[in-house]
Write an enzyme that holds these catalytic residues in place. Structure first.
Site, PDB file in Angstrom:
ATOM      1  N   ASP A   1      27.611 -31.351   2.273  1.00  0.00           N
ATOM      2  CA  ASP A   1      28.096 -30.225   3.082  1.00  0.00           C
ATOM      3  C   ASP A   1      27.009 -29.709   4.031  1.00  0.00           C
ATOM      4  O   ASP A   1      27.298 -28.934   4.942  1.00  0.00           O
ATOM      5  CB  ASP A   1      28.549 -29.077   2.174  1.00  0.00           C
ATOM      6  CG  ASP A   1      30.063 -29.025   2.031  1.00  0.00           C
ATOM      7  OD1 ASP A   1      30.756 -29.545   2.925  1.00  0.00           O
ATOM      8  OD2 ASP A   1      30.537 -28.451   1.030  1.00  0.00           O
TER       9      ASP A   1
ATOM     10  N   LYS B   1      40.475 -35.115   0.745  1.00  0.00           N
ATOM     11  CA  LYS B   1      39.137 -35.724   0.734  1.00  0.00           C
ATOM     12  C   LYS B   1      39.143 -36.977  -0.141  1.00  0.00           C
ATOM     13  O   LYS B   1      38.575 -38.002   0.220  1.00  0.00           O
ATOM     14  CB  LYS B   1      38.105 -34.699   0.237  1.00  0.00           C
ATOM     15  CG  LYS B   1      37.826 -33.624   1.275  1.00  0.00           C
ATOM     16  CD  LYS B   1      37.049 -32.431   0.745  1.00  0.00           C
ATOM     17  CE  LYS B   1      36.951 -31.366   1.847  1.00  0.00           C
ATOM     18  NZ  LYS B   1      36.382 -30.099   1.389  1.00  0.00           N
TER      19      LYS B   1
ATOM     20  N   GLN C   1      33.866 -27.354  -3.747  1.00  0.00           N
ATOM     21  CA  GLN C   1      34.841 -26.766  -2.825  1.00  0.00           C
ATOM     22  C   GLN C   1      34.715 -25.237  -2.825  1.00  0.00           C
ATOM     23  O   GLN C   1      34.756 -24.604  -3.876  1.00  0.00           O
ATOM     24  CB  GLN C   1      36.256 -27.195  -3.256  1.00  0.00           C
ATOM     25  CG  GLN C   1      37.358 -26.745  -2.338  1.00  0.00           C
ATOM     26  CD  GLN C   1      37.300 -27.402  -0.952  1.00  0.00           C
ATOM     27  OE1 GLN C   1      37.101 -28.604  -0.835  1.00  0.00           O
ATOM     28  NE2 GLN C   1      37.454 -26.600   0.089  1.00  0.00           N
TER      29      GLN C   1
END
Ligand code: NAP
Length: 290
Positions: A115, A48, A92
């Site tokens: 997200d 990422k 994460q």
């Protein structure tokens, strides 16, 4: 039959993002929080960060010990919510057991929720007015729409009902006029249901789950599942034996996977526009992809 490789589309969207960012006075910023030392999570976070650098997004990494108290993590998120250089926050997953996922998701400002898991963004998706949408479902919609694969009026069957993939994808497809069936591990006669799918999407993580007899002739097959077999990364679909029966199919690896990180970049750009430029068109651009 056509194989849908995500890499080409992913490169194209990343280039669009890179070019758009060049016109902004300051770079969008993405904060990525990693808790603990799970090797797979470390790889995802590294990927990422690299992807951010390539398109001109500033990335800020926070590597926290696995025994960090929940309240300390929430304080860091609060601090990032107020940081004007940070437009997106990603924690994460999975989290250590002592940290409640829902508290973490709800602590992130919905405007920075790249997200797309915050209840406000989930509610917007539910009401067919999407805000920030989970990355993998957004990638699947990009793959369908940019390849001009019709959605309205078709029966989409999704195997897997997680809040990360199956559920948001079901709403995105429903919002685009598909008739949607969602299957899970209690679904009886799975093959009977999957054979109805004009668009069949599998997001389970079980190799060989979708066999040739479970696929409708001419179907569009999207394989999101990832598992490991004999040292290789494989999907849920028996790709080789299904190939000549379908109209489109995604391989694993190289299908949906490359688009997931790309949609994180896109969400970061959308979050930036919402916060910095107060561009009301930011959400309509998401609608275009999803
Ligand atoms: P998850 O939370 O474990 O959800 C798996 C889903 O599959 C659940 O809804 C589960 O049902 C269902 N399921 C399990 N066994 C089944 C069976 N035998 N028949 C039908 N349904 C079954 O996983 P996830 O986060 O959604 O991810 C799913 C897969 O996609 C994983 O392999 C993951 O690695 C992969 N993935 C790939 C990407 C990418 O970028 N390519 C991104 C995200 C995820 P219940 O709800 O009843 O338990």
């Amino acid at each position: 039959m056509a194989i849908l490789y995500g890499k080409e589309l992913s490169d194209q969207i990343r280039e669009e993002i890179r070019q758009e960012i060049q016109h902004y006075p300051e770079p969008p910023g993405l904060a990525v929080i990693l808790i603990g030392e799970d090797p797979a999570s470390q790889v995802y976070v590294r990927n990422k960060k690299k992807a951010c650098e390539e398109v001109g997004i500033a990335s800020y990494s926070y590597s926290l010990p696995s025994d960090i108290p929940e309240d300390n993590l929430l304080s860091i998120i609060q601090h990032l919510n107020g940081n004007q250089n940070v437009h997106g926050i990603l924690v994460q997953l999975p989290l250590p057991e002592h940290i409640r996922e829902s508290r973490v998701i709800e602590a992130i400002s919905w405007l920075k929720d790249v997200d797309g898991f915050h209840p406000y963004n989930v509610a917007r998706l539910f009401s067919a007015n999407p805000g920030l949408v989970p990355c993998t479902p957004l990638g699947v919609m990009g793959l369908l729409e940019r390849n001009s694969i019709p959605i309205a009026g078709r029966h989409a069957v999704i195997v897997g009902s997680s809040y990360i993939v199956g559920k948001p994808l079901s709403l995105l497809l429903l919002n685009k006029g598909a008739t949607v069936t969602v299957c899970h591990k209690y679904t009886k006669e799975l093959a009977y249901v999957t054979r109805e799918g004009d668009i069949l999407i599998s997001a389970v993580g079980k190799s060989g789950l979708i066999t040739r007899d479970m696929v409708k002739p001419g179907a569009v097959v999207i394989d999101i599942g990832i598992s490991f077999k004999e040292g290789k990364t494989v999907g849920d679909v028996d790709f080789d034996n299904v190939l000549d029966k379908v109209s489109y199919i995604t391989p694993v690896p190289g299908g949906v996977g490359p688009l997931t990180v790309t949609m994180l970049l896109k969400n970061t750009l959308t979050a930036y526009k919402l916060q910095v430029s107060a561009q009301p068109s930011a959400f309509s651009q998401i609608n275009r992809e999803g």
